[in-house]
Design an enzyme around this catalytic site. Sequence first.
Site, PDB file in Angstrom:
ATOM      1  CB  VAL A 146       5.305   3.428   3.640  1.00 45.56           C
ATOM      2  CG1 VAL A 146       6.045   4.726   3.886  1.00 45.56           C
ATOM      3  CG2 VAL A 146       4.329   3.139   4.768  1.00 45.56           C
ATOM      4  CB  CYS A 147       1.084   0.472   0.956  1.00 46.40           C
ATOM      5  SG  CYS A 147       0.495  -1.171   0.503  1.00 46.40           S
ATOM      6  CB  ILE A 148       5.120  -0.624  -3.086  1.00 47.20           C
ATOM      7  CG1 ILE A 148       5.785  -1.741  -2.269  1.00 47.20           C
ATOM      8  CG2 ILE A 148       5.784   0.716  -2.791  1.00 47.20           C
ATOM      9  CD1 ILE A 148       7.255  -1.953  -2.609  1.00 47.20           C
ATOM     10  CB  THR A 149      -0.224  -3.537  -2.342  1.00 45.59           C
ATOM     11  OG1 THR A 149       0.209  -3.892  -1.024  1.00 45.59           O
ATOM     12  CG2 THR A 149      -1.106  -4.642  -2.885  1.00 45.59           C
ATOM     13  N   GLY A 208      -1.783   3.417   0.917  1.00 49.62           N
ATOM     14  CA  GLY A 208      -0.948   4.148   1.866  1.00 49.62           C
ATOM     15  C   GLY A 208       0.359   4.634   1.262  1.00 49.62           C
TER      16      GLY A 208
END
EC number: 1.7.1.7
Length: 325
Positions: free
Chosen positions: A173-176, A171
Amino acid sequence: MKVFDYEDIQLIPAKCIVRSRTECDPTVVLGEHRFKLPVVPANMQTIINEEIAEKLAEDGYFYIMHRFEPERRMDFVKKMKDKGLISSISVGVKDDEYALIDQLAEENLTPDYITIDVAHGHAQSVIDMIHYIKEKLPAAFVIAGNVGTQEGVRELENAGADATKVGIGPGKVCITKIKTGFGTGGWQLSALRWCAKVARKPLIADGGIRTHGDIAKSIRFGATMVMIGSLFAGHIESPGETKVEDGVKYKEYFGSASQYQKGEAKNVEGKKIWIHQRGHLRDTLQAMREDLQSSISYAGGRDLEAIRKVDYVIVKNSIFNGDVL
């Protein structure tokens, strides 16, 4: 395994059999209900709230209410049932969530859909929650996730999940992928294709959708439903703060694993961005509908099944040639 993502794929047109794209039917069945589109706004606090959920249900769209106001979920289910609308909630896997399932069962309140919403869904804790929901609320349609492997899909389906959510960290805004080194970021569409090879139940593609064409690509590679965050963020109705800079309105959009959601900078795997405020949500949904109808017409059919059968080419990051909307 060769991998690719949305921007690397172009679907190949087939002979058109309709006189107008308006003849094409983009509706989809999930569980016991048919919905207007195979898309669902992400169950995130800056994407959906109770008002938006109610409006989506009234208009025939699927929704999943987020789990970040846990004390409101019982009343929300009651309200939706009183209004004759589908009820669709999210749960986690902590002890309090088991208490919620008990309370729903005691009051004979079975949500139509329950989504077990965990970043790393291929976990014993998720399997245990699936078992518990199926024991206490057997009529509920259980969506579990998120996973990114065939093994994850198999285990959650075998545990009793009615649908599985695919996507680990792709996604906006996901920084996994940056923080942990793990995930499906950069190969989300391949991960979906891989998982679809073993799935016996519906898959929900979650994350990495940047254009309406990506919805059609998700359908082609095995998704029944497509969860979308960024394209549904920033609308006039969207929850979250609004700011004005140089006369331009922006809306906040943050990840569920961000410090803005958690309230603390601990185990952060999400970030916040500001999006130009768009128009109304209904206009975006209508545009998605029209574009998906066009996709069906290019696929040579009258409904979504046609998209699943088209050929494709891998063109490695070149199909847009710098073009933007």
